[in-house]
Design a protein around this motif. Sequence first.
Motif, PDB file in Angstrom:
ATOM      1  N   LEU A 340     -25.780  50.884  45.162  1.00 44.56           N
ATOM      2  CA  LEU A 340     -25.560  50.257  43.855  1.00 44.56           C
ATOM      3  C   LEU A 340     -24.909  51.214  42.869  1.00 44.56           C
ATOM      4  O   LEU A 340     -24.084  50.801  42.045  1.00 44.56           O
ATOM      5  CB  LEU A 340     -26.889  49.742  43.304  1.00 44.56           C
ATOM      6  CG  LEU A 340     -27.516  48.580  44.088  1.00 44.56           C
ATOM      7  CD1 LEU A 340     -28.899  48.244  43.529  1.00 44.56           C
ATOM      8  CD2 LEU A 340     -26.620  47.349  44.074  1.00 44.56           C
ATOM      9  N   ALA A 341     -25.248  52.503  42.957  1.00 39.19           N
ATOM     10  CA  ALA A 341     -24.600  53.481  42.086  1.00 39.19           C
ATOM     11  C   ALA A 341     -23.112  53.600  42.417  1.00 39.19           C
ATOM     12  O   ALA A 341     -22.260  53.682  41.515  1.00 39.19           O
ATOM     13  CB  ALA A 341     -25.290  54.839  42.234  1.00 39.19           C
ATOM     14  N   LEU A 342     -22.791  53.588  43.703  1.00 36.99           N
ATOM     15  CA  LEU A 342     -21.392  53.641  44.121  1.00 36.99           C
ATOM     16  C   LEU A 342     -20.651  52.393  43.673  1.00 36.99           C
ATOM     17  O   LEU A 342     -19.520  52.465  43.158  1.00 36.99           O
ATOM     18  CB  LEU A 342     -21.323  53.785  45.642  1.00 36.99           C
ATOM     19  CG  LEU A 342     -19.928  53.827  46.265  1.00 36.99           C
ATOM     20  CD1 LEU A 342     -19.160  55.049  45.786  1.00 36.99           C
ATOM     21  CD2 LEU A 342     -20.030  53.817  47.794  1.00 36.99           C
ATOM     22  N   LEU A 343     -21.273  51.239  43.829  1.00 35.53           N
ATOM     23  CA  LEU A 343     -20.664  49.978  43.413  1.00 35.53           C
ATOM     24  C   LEU A 343     -20.380  49.983  41.914  1.00 35.53           C
ATOM     25  O   LEU A 343     -19.294  49.584  41.471  1.00 35.53           O
ATOM     26  CB  LEU A 343     -21.586  48.822  43.784  1.00 35.53           C
ATOM     27  CG  LEU A 343     -21.189  47.426  43.309  1.00 35.53           C
ATOM     28  CD1 LEU A 343     -19.855  47.001  43.907  1.00 35.53           C
ATOM     29  CD2 LEU A 343     -22.281  46.409  43.682  1.00 35.53           C
ATOM     30  N   ALA A 344     -21.335  50.443  41.119  1.00 33.98           N
ATOM     31  CA  ALA A 344     -21.154  50.471  39.667  1.00 33.98           C
ATOM     32  C   ALA A 344     -20.024  51.401  39.259  1.00 33.98           C
ATOM     33  O   ALA A 344     -19.290  51.129  38.299  1.00 33.98           O
ATOM     34  CB  ALA A 344     -22.456  50.893  39.000  1.00 33.98           C
ATOM     35  N   ALA A 345     -19.862  52.491  39.996  1.00 31.35           N
ATOM     36  CA  ALA A 345     -18.799  53.442  39.669  1.00 31.35           C
ATOM     37  C   ALA A 345     -17.422  52.905  40.047  1.00 31.35           C
ATOM     38  O   ALA A 345     -16.441  53.127  39.326  1.00 31.35           O
ATOM     39  CB  ALA A 345     -19.059  54.766  40.376  1.00 31.35           C
ATOM     40  N   GLU A 346     -17.347  52.190  41.185  1.00 30.05           N
ATOM     41  CA  GLU A 346     -16.047  51.742  41.694  1.00 30.05           C
ATOM     42  C   GLU A 346     -15.643  50.362  41.183  1.00 30.05           C
ATOM     43  O   GLU A 346     -14.461  50.108  40.961  1.00 30.05           O
ATOM     44  CB  GLU A 346     -16.077  51.740  43.228  1.00 30.05           C
ATOM     45  CG  GLU A 346     -16.275  53.112  43.863  1.00 30.05           C
ATOM     46  CD  GLU A 346     -15.080  54.028  43.669  1.00 30.05           C
ATOM     47  OE1 GLU A 346     -13.958  53.517  43.439  1.00 30.05           O
ATOM     48  OE2 GLU A 346     -15.263  55.260  43.752  1.00 30.05           O
ATOM     49  N   LEU A 347     -16.615  49.462  41.004  1.00 27.98           N
ATOM     50  CA  LEU A 347     -16.323  48.093  40.582  1.00 27.98           C
ATOM     51  C   LEU A 347     -17.244  47.733  39.410  1.00 27.98           C
ATOM     52  O   LEU A 347     -18.126  46.865  39.533  1.00 27.98           O
ATOM     53  CB  LEU A 347     -16.536  47.105  41.734  1.00 27.98           C
ATOM     54  CG  LEU A 347     -15.768  47.335  43.041  1.00 27.98           C
ATOM     55  CD1 LEU A 347     -16.183  46.308  44.087  1.00 27.98           C
ATOM     56  CD2 LEU A 347     -14.264  47.287  42.814  1.00 27.98           C
ATOM     57  N   PRO A 348     -17.068  48.370  38.263  1.00 27.15           N
ATOM     58  CA  PRO A 348     -18.011  48.166  37.150  1.00 27.15           C
ATOM     59  C   PRO A 348     -18.048  46.735  36.632  1.00 27.15           C
ATOM     60  O   PRO A 348     -19.029  46.336  35.992  1.00 27.15           O
ATOM     61  CB  PRO A 348     -17.503  49.136  36.086  1.00 27.15           C
ATOM     62  CG  PRO A 348     -16.070  49.393  36.432  1.00 27.15           C
ATOM     63  CD  PRO A 348     -15.998  49.324  37.920  1.00 27.15           C
TER      64      PRO A 348
END
Length: 356
Positions: A340-348
């Motif tokens: 989820l942290a990666l998702l938030a960084a890449e696809l906010p």
Amino acid sequence: MPTTAAPLIEVTRIYAEPAAIDLPRGREMAARWPQAEIVPVESHWRIPELHGDEANVRRWVRIKREALVLGVKKSISVRPNGRSADFIAPSTANGCAMACAYCYVPRRKGYSNPITAFTNIEQIMGGVARHVKRQGAKPEPNQCDPHDWVYDIGENSDCSADALLGDNVHDLVDLFAGLPTAKASFATKYVNRDLLDWDPQGRTRVRFSLMPAAMAKLTDIRTTPVPERIAAIDDFVEAGYEVHVNFSPVIVAPGWLDEWRDLFRQLDAAISPATKAQLACEVIMLTHNAALHEVNQGWHPKAEEVLWRPDLQEPKRSENGAINVRYRAATKRRYLDDFLALLAAELPYCRVRYAF
């Protein structure tokens, strides 16, 4: 390993309950395959040469491509859900022409489990319409949708593939187009561009399932390649569908987060501002099953190297009482948080509707 060179569906034998093929929809479906042999059966649940025979593992993909079962849906009940959808609509099909190695659907009928299409579509649609009417307007937003009641119409099949066989899915999309308080929803791994000619009027949510392409090639057998699924998203938005994505299943393997980062960047580069503005997702960590593991060993053992990980997994009893395996609770939470942290960084801009 099976290939996708042959057509996804090329029916040569139709197993039909007499009541199912006597209905107009049953006759229409059978007419699409005039050369197919018609085999009368008492029940779509009990067809020994398709279901429950371990020897079928050797013919897994061939059965999925060549067999169609026609049945009558006995229960027209609508069930509450609360995760991806508010409600689960009565199925117009179960089984699948695709062969994803982790899929739970084969656990119900066993082994190949090709598509069973239910031909009493008017009865099914009537039950859904009455249920929607009883709900009235949705009183408050929830994770399923901020405005509308959401009905999953594809719990036990892939509606995009089902639409190759007949008009059941088209009829449901048309039904929901005229229901101002509800919308249909289904997840898919197959790009069926015939759906682009329909008129959903924003009342059907298509959830394209995505995972890194290399993992999909290993585990998503007979599905549309992931790059083609991504390339179709804008087209479906432009055709009047609401389009979300399913990041599922998330499979932990060496380099898995790097592969997901690449996928997020591919998605971001491919979709339009209009698509991004309405995008939301679901995140589902892998759940597997010991019985399915044994079946897979007979036709696709390579996939089990990433799906069956006793060093990382623990038993879990599902809502229907089955014993499955999932990543151990403590490490699963860490995996999910990292994802989820990666998702938030890449696809906010991509809202997470739910994750588990």
